[in-house]
Write an enzyme that holds these catalytic residues in place. Sequence first.
Site, PDB file in Angstrom:
ATOM      1  CB  SER A 117      -0.867  -0.011   1.263  1.00 15.87           C
ATOM      2  OG  SER A 117      -1.469   1.246   1.457  1.00 15.87           O
ATOM      3  CE1 TYR A 141      -3.728  -2.164   5.287  1.00 16.32           C
ATOM      4  CE2 TYR A 141      -3.032   0.019   4.552  1.00 16.32           C
ATOM      5  CZ  TYR A 141      -3.493  -1.252   4.273  1.00 16.32           C
ATOM      6  OH  TYR A 141      -3.685  -1.616   2.969  1.00 16.32           O
ATOM      7  CE  LYS A 145      -1.322  -4.247   3.266  1.00 18.47           C
ATOM      8  NZ  LYS A 145      -1.694  -5.570   2.742  1.00 18.47           N
TER       9      LYS A 145
HETATM   10  N1  UFG Z   1     -13.029  10.640   2.442  1.00 19.77           N
HETATM   11  C1  UFG Z   1     -13.991  11.530   2.837  1.00 19.77           C
HETATM   12  N2  UFG Z   1     -15.148  11.030   3.364  1.00 19.77           N
HETATM   13  C2  UFG Z   1     -15.385   9.691   3.502  1.00 19.77           C
HETATM   14  C3  UFG Z   1     -14.391   8.794   3.069  1.00 19.77           C
HETATM   15  C4  UFG Z   1     -13.222   9.296   2.552  1.00 19.77           C
HETATM   16  O1  UFG Z   1     -13.816  12.746   2.762  1.00 19.77           O
HETATM   17  O2  UFG Z   1     -16.455   9.321   4.018  1.00 19.77           O
HETATM   18  C5  UFG Z   1     -11.785  11.173   1.910  1.00 19.77           C
HETATM   19  C6  UFG Z   1     -10.577  10.732   2.723  1.00 19.77           C
HETATM   20  O3  UFG Z   1     -10.377  11.575   3.818  1.00 19.77           O
HETATM   21  C7  UFG Z   1      -9.463  10.792   1.678  1.00 19.77           C
HETATM   22  C8  UFG Z   1     -10.184  10.463   0.365  1.00 19.77           C
HETATM   23  O4  UFG Z   1     -11.575  10.678   0.615  1.00 19.77           O
HETATM   24  O5  UFG Z   1      -8.967  12.083   1.607  1.00 19.77           O
HETATM   25  C9  UFG Z   1     -10.004   9.020  -0.059  1.00 19.77           C
HETATM   26  O6  UFG Z   1     -10.334   8.217   1.069  1.00 19.77           O
HETATM   27  P1  UFG Z   1     -10.464   6.633   1.000  1.00 19.77           P
HETATM   28  O7  UFG Z   1     -10.843   6.185   2.385  1.00 19.77           O
HETATM   29  O8  UFG Z   1     -11.339   6.227  -0.130  1.00 19.77           O
HETATM   30  O9  UFG Z   1      -8.988   6.168   0.653  1.00 19.77           O
HETATM   31  P2  UFG Z   1      -7.623   6.509   1.404  1.00 19.77           P
HETATM   32  O10 UFG Z   1      -6.868   7.426   0.501  1.00 19.77           O
HETATM   33  O11 UFG Z   1      -7.822   6.926   2.791  1.00 19.77           O
HETATM   34  O12 UFG Z   1      -7.016   5.047   1.492  1.00 19.77           O
HETATM   35  C10 UFG Z   1      -6.180   4.525   0.543  1.00 19.77           C
HETATM   36  C11 UFG Z   1      -6.259   2.996   0.614  1.00 19.77           C
HETATM   37  C12 UFG Z   1      -5.704   2.506   1.934  1.00 19.77           C
HETATM   38  C13 UFG Z   1      -4.329   3.084   2.146  1.00 19.77           C
HETATM   39  C14 UFG Z   1      -4.373   4.578   2.080  1.00 19.77           C
HETATM   40  C15 UFG Z   1      -2.998   5.163   2.246  1.00 19.77           C
HETATM   41  O13 UFG Z   1      -7.594   2.575   0.488  1.00 19.77           O
HETATM   42  O14 UFG Z   1      -5.609   1.107   1.904  1.00 19.77           O
HETATM   43  O15 UFG Z   1      -4.872   4.977   0.811  1.00 19.77           O
HETATM   44  O16 UFG Z   1      -3.116   6.458   2.784  1.00 19.77           O
HETATM   45  F1  UFG Z   1      -3.861   2.726   3.357  1.00 19.77           F
END
Ligand code: UFG
Length: 323
Positions: A117, A141, A145
């Site tokens: 990741s 997490y 990884k």
């Molecule tokens: N977000 C919102 N509201 C929500 C969900 C997400 O604003 O309800 C935002 C998050 O804060 C982030 C963006 O949308 O800025 C993307 O969020 P996701 O949860 O879809 O994905 P992430 O970027 O947090 O997660 C991804 C991978 C993880 C990994 C991470 C590394 O899914 O496995 O990147 O930072 F760990």
Amino acid sequence: MTHILVTGGAGFIGAHTCKALALMGYQPVVLDNLSTGYRDFVQWGPLVQADIADTTAVAATITQYGITAMMHFAGSIVVPDSVRDPLTYYDNNISKSVRLIQTAVDHGVQNIVFSSSAAVYGMPDVARIPVHTPLNPISPYGYNKAVIERLLSDLSTARPDVRALSLRYFNAAGSDPDGQVGESHVPETHLIPLALDALSKKRAALTVFGRDYPTPDGTCIRDYIHVSDLAMAHVQGLRYLAKGGASQILNLGIGQGFSILEVLRTIETVCQMPVPFVWGLRREGDPARLVADADASRRILDWTPVHTSLDKIVADAWAWRRA
Ligand code: UFG
């Protein structure tokens, strides 16, 4: 036919990869305890319902199918949960992975593709993140990884017959264009499925986490990669290892970033409906910007992503969610 052991093959990325494997002439054998995966997602080969730490089941499966290559997806993936409950994450993602990998190599597995990741980077301050960026994971997490990546690299140094490819995913999104499998997590924490649920009134309004990031519109920027492209990169990775390619660590992204507001605007255009949302506070541990430099992956894996527009990612995710 070559059988490939796919741990976590009943989950989102694992199932899409099983489909890609089958398309390219391999036979996936899924090992999944179904704690978060779906039996219905196992459509391209047998399911062995077992935990990755069940060394007897792992050894028997490898022997039964004459397996020499494994793709390891199984693990716990909710970053905030890993902060709240590190012991479970260290156990599921490190201890159990060590047992799995040990059993696999003891029984003849030589090629391993590992689901890593972008979380290993933490909060890097670069426009596009090259794979040699120093690791600085900020969650258990991400650290989990990084440890397994390191284990695989140490293992392939000690055992030149074992080769490993660790693939650092940026934001896997979208769904199978044929609608056979799709994005679904329990609990759902990912932006696009939550936004689509809000739009179709299955959930309350989406909360956008933070509007004061140092980005042009104040919301976080991510590199969204279509899950079918991600899946095909795994198959190419397997072929690379099978041809004797050296162990590697690679990024999997598209190299283009979209802010949360840009994603929401794309969803509204594709679905022709507004996404109800409210502003919330920053979510702990969210980097402002995570965009891959994945040029090396394209070259080394001879891989070309094909569903590269955000519109296509959203359209496929929406089609699957509606069905
Ligand atoms: N977000 C919102 N509201 C929500 C969900 C997400 O604003 O309800 C935002 C998050 O804060 C982030 C963006 O949308 O800025 C993307 O969020 P996701 O949860 O879809 O994905 P992430 O970027 O947090 O997660 C991804 C991978 C993880 C990994 C991470 C590394 O899914 O496995 O990147 O930072 F760990």
